[in-house]
Design a protein around this motif. Sequence first.
Motif, PDB file in Angstrom:
ATOM      1  N   UNK A 124       0.739  -1.281   0.055  1.00 35.70           N
ATOM      2  CA  UNK A 124      -0.067   0.130  -0.103  1.00 35.70           C
ATOM      3  C   UNK A 124       0.921   1.201  -0.109  1.00 35.70           C
ATOM      4  N   UNK A 125       2.043   1.070   0.652  1.00 40.03           N
ATOM      5  CA  UNK A 125       2.915   2.413   0.627  1.00 40.03           C
ATOM      6  C   UNK A 125       3.336   2.717  -0.851  1.00 40.03           C
ATOM      7  N   UNK A 126       3.746   1.441  -1.251  1.00 40.72           N
ATOM      8  CA  UNK A 126       4.380   1.466  -2.681  1.00 40.72           C
ATOM      9  C   UNK A 126       3.397   1.951  -3.622  1.00 40.72           C
ATOM     10  N   UNK A 127       2.125   2.003  -3.531  1.00 41.29           N
ATOM     11  CA  UNK A 127       0.964   2.149  -4.190  1.00 41.29           C
ATOM     12  C   UNK A 127       0.649   3.775  -3.983  1.00 41.29           C
ATOM     13  N   UNK A 128       1.259   4.315  -3.184  1.00 42.21           N
ATOM     14  CA  UNK A 128       1.166   5.838  -2.757  1.00 42.21           C
ATOM     15  C   UNK A 128      -0.042   5.985  -1.597  1.00 42.21           C
TER      16      UNK A 128
ATOM     17  N   UNK B 202      -8.140 -12.008  23.543  1.00 40.67           N
ATOM     18  CA  UNK B 202      -8.113 -12.082  22.168  1.00 40.67           C
ATOM     19  C   UNK B 202      -7.183 -10.958  21.396  1.00 40.67           C
ATOM     20  N   UNK B 203      -6.424 -11.480  20.442  1.00 41.26           N
ATOM     21  CA  UNK B 203      -5.160 -10.401  19.959  1.00 41.26           C
ATOM     22  C   UNK B 203      -5.338 -10.402  18.486  1.00 41.26           C
ATOM     23  N   UNK B 204      -5.203  -8.976  18.026  1.00 37.71           N
ATOM     24  CA  UNK B 204      -5.082  -8.976  16.606  1.00 37.71           C
ATOM     25  C   UNK B 204      -4.226  -7.639  16.293  1.00 37.71           C
ATOM     26  N   UNK B 205      -3.968  -7.642  14.802  1.00 38.11           N
ATOM     27  CA  UNK B 205      -3.317  -6.534  14.376  1.00 38.11           C
ATOM     28  C   UNK B 205      -4.211  -5.529  13.352  1.00 38.11           C
ATOM     29  N   UNK B 206      -4.141  -4.628  13.466  1.00 42.83           N
ATOM     30  CA  UNK B 206      -4.726  -3.637  12.433  1.00 42.83           C
ATOM     31  C   UNK B 206      -4.040  -2.768  11.645  1.00 42.83           C
ATOM     32  N   UNK B 207      -4.277  -2.333  10.511  1.00 44.36           N
ATOM     33  CA  UNK B 207      -3.555  -1.667   9.478  1.00 44.36           C
ATOM     34  C   UNK B 207      -4.670  -0.630   8.845  1.00 44.36           C
ATOM     35  N   UNK B 208      -4.347   0.675   9.080  1.00 47.57           N
ATOM     36  CA  UNK B 208      -5.211   1.674   8.668  1.00 47.57           C
ATOM     37  C   UNK B 208      -4.580   2.374   7.294  1.00 47.57           C
ATOM     38  N   UNK B 209      -5.295   2.754   6.090  1.00 42.92           N
ATOM     39  CA  UNK B 209      -4.644   3.472   5.220  1.00 42.92           C
ATOM     40  C   UNK B 209      -5.706   4.335   4.531  1.00 42.92           C
ATOM     41  N   UNK B 210      -5.288   5.149   3.607  1.00 45.71           N
ATOM     42  CA  UNK B 210      -6.157   6.055   2.939  1.00 45.71           C
ATOM     43  C   UNK B 210      -5.418   7.113   1.914  1.00 45.71           C
TER      44      UNK B 210
END
Length: 250
Positions: free
Chosen positions: A102-106, A125-133
């Motif tokens: 996603x970073x490479x896509x801008x 309960x455990x998880x990872x989150x990623x936000x983008x826009x």
Amino acid sequence: MYALDHIVHFVDKPENLVGETRLMGLHTVHGGKHDMWGTYNSLSYFGLSYIEFIGVFDQALLEKSASEPFTLHESYKKRNYENGLTRIAIRTDTIEEDAENLREAGFAVYGPDDFSRTRPDGSVVKWKLLHFGQNDLEFPFLIQWEGTDEERYAELVKLGTIDAHSLGDLKIEEIIYSTTDLAIAKEWANIFKFEVEEKQSSSILKAPNCQISFHLKESGKTELERIVIKGAKEEKEVKIEGATYQFITS
């Protein structure tokens, strides 16, 4: 692989939805607290996908988390804290790689970050989150859970979180958005590698476990309008705190 994980519906008191949705024929359970965000939830599962009824127990913590770009909480603040359907989360098992791509896509990318919450029974309960826009466009946020899908499903069944719905053998069939620009559907399809079916006034994305439809409107912001749930014993439409749920038999 990318698939629908959950749909976020802000409500006044998530605990009330446990009984209220039971009257509708849904199995909903108490969730837990997100102490870092000032929110708490109740959950209604359809396989491993679910509806999260989420509420606020600490407004100051929510305000702090809403300052983070492209987060669920920022979206809720932009809605002037209006209850209703707000965002969806897409499940992935390659979240670190997703961040790089996603970073490479801008895109502006935040995370992945590690989170956890304690269930009512004391388990964690455990998880990872990623936000983008990008600019003002909102996209689904990405989530990666600890453990495999098979392990999580077995655990959730054992806990009673996943159980039969009295309304029928239900499945989230369709998530419906309205928008003034169908180009957003192409953006989502490119990111998540979903097949897209284009029509004159709509675009339909084919996720592995549901479809996501965008319907053209003349004005206004892109909005999550309704959820279609398939497999009901009777057809009906239900409105709950700013959200519309349509139950169909087939």
